[in-house]
Scaffold this active site. Sequence first.
Site, PDB file in Angstrom:
ATOM      1  N   ASN A 209       0.846  -1.200   0.000  1.00 21.49           N
ATOM      2  CA  ASN A 209       0.000   0.000   0.000  1.00 21.49           C
ATOM      3  C   ASN A 209       0.877   1.243   0.000  1.00 21.49           C
ATOM      4  OD1 ASN A 209       0.476   0.834   2.885  1.00 21.49           O
ATOM      5  ND2 ASN A 209      -0.342  -1.240   3.188  1.00 21.49           N
ATOM      6  N   ASP A 278      -4.287  -6.402   5.364  1.00 18.00           N
ATOM      7  CA  ASP A 278      -5.261  -7.258   6.051  1.00 18.00           C
ATOM      8  C   ASP A 278      -5.193  -8.690   5.521  1.00 18.00           C
ATOM      9  OD1 ASP A 278      -6.286  -5.277   7.740  1.00 18.00           O
ATOM     10  OD2 ASP A 278      -7.564  -4.481   6.136  1.00 18.00           O
ATOM     11  N   LYS A 288       8.861 -17.034 -10.871  1.00 17.75           N
ATOM     12  CA  LYS A 288       8.098 -15.909 -11.414  1.00 17.75           C
ATOM     13  C   LYS A 288       6.928 -16.416 -12.266  1.00 17.75           C
ATOM     14  CE  LYS A 288       8.708 -11.881 -14.292  1.00 17.75           C
ATOM     15  NZ  LYS A 288       9.426 -11.425 -15.457  1.00 17.75           N
ATOM     16  N   PRO A 306      -2.875 -11.891  10.755  1.00 20.87           N
ATOM     17  CA  PRO A 306      -3.248 -11.634  12.158  1.00 20.87           C
ATOM     18  C   PRO A 306      -3.389 -10.139  12.384  1.00 20.87           C
ATOM     19  CG  PRO A 306      -0.941 -12.316  12.002  1.00 20.87           C
ATOM     20  CD  PRO A 306      -1.535 -12.467  10.635  1.00 20.87           C
ATOM     21  N   ASP A 307      -4.312  -9.743  13.237  1.00 22.68           N
ATOM     22  CA  ASP A 307      -4.444  -8.320  13.597  1.00 22.68           C
ATOM     23  C   ASP A 307      -3.496  -8.069  14.770  1.00 22.68           C
ATOM     24  OD1 ASP A 307      -5.229  -5.835  14.732  1.00 22.68           O
ATOM     25  OD2 ASP A 307      -7.136  -5.998  13.659  1.00 22.68           O
ATOM     26  N   ILE A 308      -2.371  -7.482  14.488  1.00 22.27           N
ATOM     27  CA  ILE A 308      -1.303  -7.336  15.486  1.00 22.27           C
ATOM     28  C   ILE A 308      -1.794  -6.509  16.669  1.00 22.27           C
ATOM     29  CG2 ILE A 308       1.069  -6.548  15.879  1.00 22.27           C
ATOM     30  CD1 ILE A 308       1.485  -6.827  12.797  1.00 22.27           C
ATOM     31  N   PHE A 324      -4.342   3.345  14.997  1.00 24.03           N
ATOM     32  CA  PHE A 324      -4.599   4.388  14.004  1.00 24.03           C
ATOM     33  C   PHE A 324      -5.801   4.011  13.159  1.00 24.03           C
ATOM     34  CE2 PHE A 324      -1.544   7.880  13.515  1.00 24.03           C
ATOM     35  CZ  PHE A 324      -0.787   7.643  14.659  1.00 24.03           C
ATOM     36  N   LYS A 338     -13.360   1.104  15.841  1.00 21.84           N
ATOM     37  CA  LYS A 338     -12.068   0.395  15.947  1.00 21.84           C
ATOM     38  C   LYS A 338     -11.589   0.356  17.389  1.00 21.84           C
ATOM     39  CE  LYS A 338     -10.409   0.792  11.383  1.00 21.84           C
ATOM     40  NZ  LYS A 338      -9.796   1.523  10.331  1.00 21.84           N
ATOM     41  N   LYS A 342     -11.181  -3.349  18.857  1.00 19.87           N
ATOM     42  CA  LYS A 342      -9.813  -3.808  19.152  1.00 19.87           C
ATOM     43  C   LYS A 342      -9.471  -3.627  20.624  1.00 19.87           C
ATOM     44  CE  LYS A 342      -8.264  -2.988  14.438  1.00 19.87           C
ATOM     45  NZ  LYS A 342      -7.171  -3.309  13.541  1.00 19.87           N
TER      46      LYS A 342
HETATM   47  N1  CTP Z   1      -3.402  -3.185  12.479  1.00 17.62           N
HETATM   48  C1  CTP Z   1      -2.591  -4.187  12.935  1.00 17.62           C
HETATM   49  N2  CTP Z   1      -2.547  -5.396  12.319  1.00 17.62           N
HETATM   50  C2  CTP Z   1      -3.322  -5.646  11.247  1.00 17.62           C
HETATM   51  C3  CTP Z   1      -4.167  -4.643  10.771  1.00 17.62           C
HETATM   52  C4  CTP Z   1      -4.177  -3.427  11.404  1.00 17.62           C
HETATM   53  O1  CTP Z   1      -1.855  -3.961  13.896  1.00 17.62           O
HETATM   54  N3  CTP Z   1      -3.271  -6.834  10.673  1.00 17.62           N
HETATM   55  C5  CTP Z   1      -3.471  -1.898  13.160  1.00 17.62           C
HETATM   56  C6  CTP Z   1      -2.917  -0.738  12.375  1.00 17.62           C
HETATM   57  O2  CTP Z   1      -1.555  -0.552  12.630  1.00 17.62           O
HETATM   58  C7  CTP Z   1      -3.774   0.420  12.872  1.00 17.62           C
HETATM   59  C8  CTP Z   1      -5.103  -0.236  13.069  1.00 17.62           C
HETATM   60  O3  CTP Z   1      -4.835  -1.587  13.351  1.00 17.62           O
HETATM   61  O4  CTP Z   1      -3.352   0.874  14.121  1.00 17.62           O
HETATM   62  C9  CTP Z   1      -5.951  -0.092  11.844  1.00 17.62           C
HETATM   63  O5  CTP Z   1      -7.042  -0.926  11.938  1.00 17.62           O
HETATM   64  P1  CTP Z   1      -7.657  -1.695  10.706  1.00 17.62           P
HETATM   65  O6  CTP Z   1      -8.989  -2.098  11.164  1.00 17.62           O
HETATM   66  O7  CTP Z   1      -6.860  -2.782  10.164  1.00 17.62           O
HETATM   67  O8  CTP Z   1      -7.615  -0.587   9.645  1.00 17.62           O
HETATM   68  P2  CTP Z   1      -8.041  -0.780   8.185  1.00 17.62           P
HETATM   69  O9  CTP Z   1      -7.386  -1.939   7.529  1.00 17.62           O
HETATM   70  O10 CTP Z   1      -7.838   0.544   7.539  1.00 17.62           O
HETATM   71  O11 CTP Z   1      -9.550  -1.126   8.494  1.00 17.62           O
HETATM   72  P3  CTP Z   1     -10.781  -1.233   7.558  1.00 17.62           P
HETATM   73  O12 CTP Z   1     -10.389  -2.129   6.477  1.00 17.62           O
HETATM   74  O13 CTP Z   1     -11.825  -1.761   8.498  1.00 17.62           O
HETATM   75  O14 CTP Z   1     -11.049   0.178   7.127  1.00 17.62           O
END
Ligand code: CTP
Length: 397
Positions: A209, A278, A288, A306-308, A324, A338, A342
């Site tokens: 991204n 995500d 390749k 994983p959502d860290i 954030f 959020k 979270k």
């Molecule tokens: N985050 C994380 N690990 C992930 C995804 C997100 O630690 N796998 C943290 C980001 O660093 C940030 C926050 O979670 O602090 C953002 O949340 P998230 O819900 O993932 O944001 P988006 O992907 O922008 O959410 P959405 O797709 O719901 O808009």
Amino acid sequence: MELAGKRIVLGVTGGIAAYKAAELVRLLVKAGATVQVAMTEAATRFVTPVTFQALSGKPVFSDQWDPRVANNMAHIDLSRQADVLLIAPASADFLAKLANGLADDLLTTMVLARDCPLLVAPAMNRQMWDNPATRRNIAALREDGVFIVGPASGDQACGETGPGRMLEAEEVLAELIAHFQPKLLAGKRVLLTAGPTFEAIDPVRGITNLSTGKMGYAISRAACEAGAQVTLISGPVCLPCPAGVTRIAVTSALQMHEAVFRHVAENDVFVAVAAVADYRPAGFVEQKIKKGQRSSPPTIELVENPDILAEVAALPVPPLCVGFAAESENLAEYAESKRRSKKVPLVVGNLIQDGFGGEENTLILFDDDGQHPLAPAPKLQLARQLVARIAVLLGKR
Ligand code: CTP
């Protein structure tokens, strides 16, 4: 007026970079500081005291025996009221004298007799900077608690290129402002994630991204300025690591996850700034992928990362977690959701159109006390305000 009320004694030593000190005085005065200039005799050969007097609005001293000082104690009187003593430029010879405690002119005597912090901005040819004697002197000065700002690398007056050049006046000013930041996080440890992640598809392609990492790096720097011990886990970005910050470079979300969990237990605060992907490709294709070898375009199967942040916040004894939310609409609603989903006490929200990728941003902090909007400002200034809020929340724990 970031230096309003600050009293700075600026020592100028003999080197071509003395011309930068003139600009520095102008910037310091503009930032609200009172500046008293003292020069070595050699420095007066490069820029005249009249220049500094005009810029600082104060008489300039270079002679230990200056009859203008009634008690003949110029070395004591000049620095007594100072908040900081800054030597810029600091020549190799001057640094050598400081490292050895010599005091054979006004400036060296003043340094030895000071009771305020000392910052020095070295300026010299790259071979002088690399010389083992200079390395030894710099190490000794650091050991003595002297703050070394710079030097930078680049073209030098002698025609050579390399490290040793004095920082530009704006950079010295930034270092000074950093030095004066309140030590709100002294003794605390802060872990951050920043930048994008890169999820490989094959050896040359991947999903990523547009995150630049600038906000996360600015917060790392602000936390460090506030006295914290900072570990920054960074996705692939092209930014220099802020001084004093320990950086761990990672590529994918899984690597970032692993690095965070390796360090999280030691930390008091976790700030998740990274734009973590995500999803990642379900499998890595070793060779390749070639076009035209199949009848239909390939599809990429994705699995969730994983959502860290959520995992750290769910630990039995989590650090103070900050998340954030970068949104393109309905900021308050999404940021609050959020925060709840979270289970993090503080979410920093911003509208993507207000600052994504740029130098400035507009933020709103969401916590139990409600919303705290921060006016549009450079990212480092916002980062300092965020650090102040983190310190308040840490105090409430
Ligand atoms: N985050 C994380 N690990 C992930 C995804 C997100 O630690 N796998 C943290 C980001 O660093 C940030 C926050 O979670 O602090 C953002 O949340 P998230 O819900 O993932 O944001 P988006 O992907 O922008 O959410 P959405 O797709 O719901 O808009």
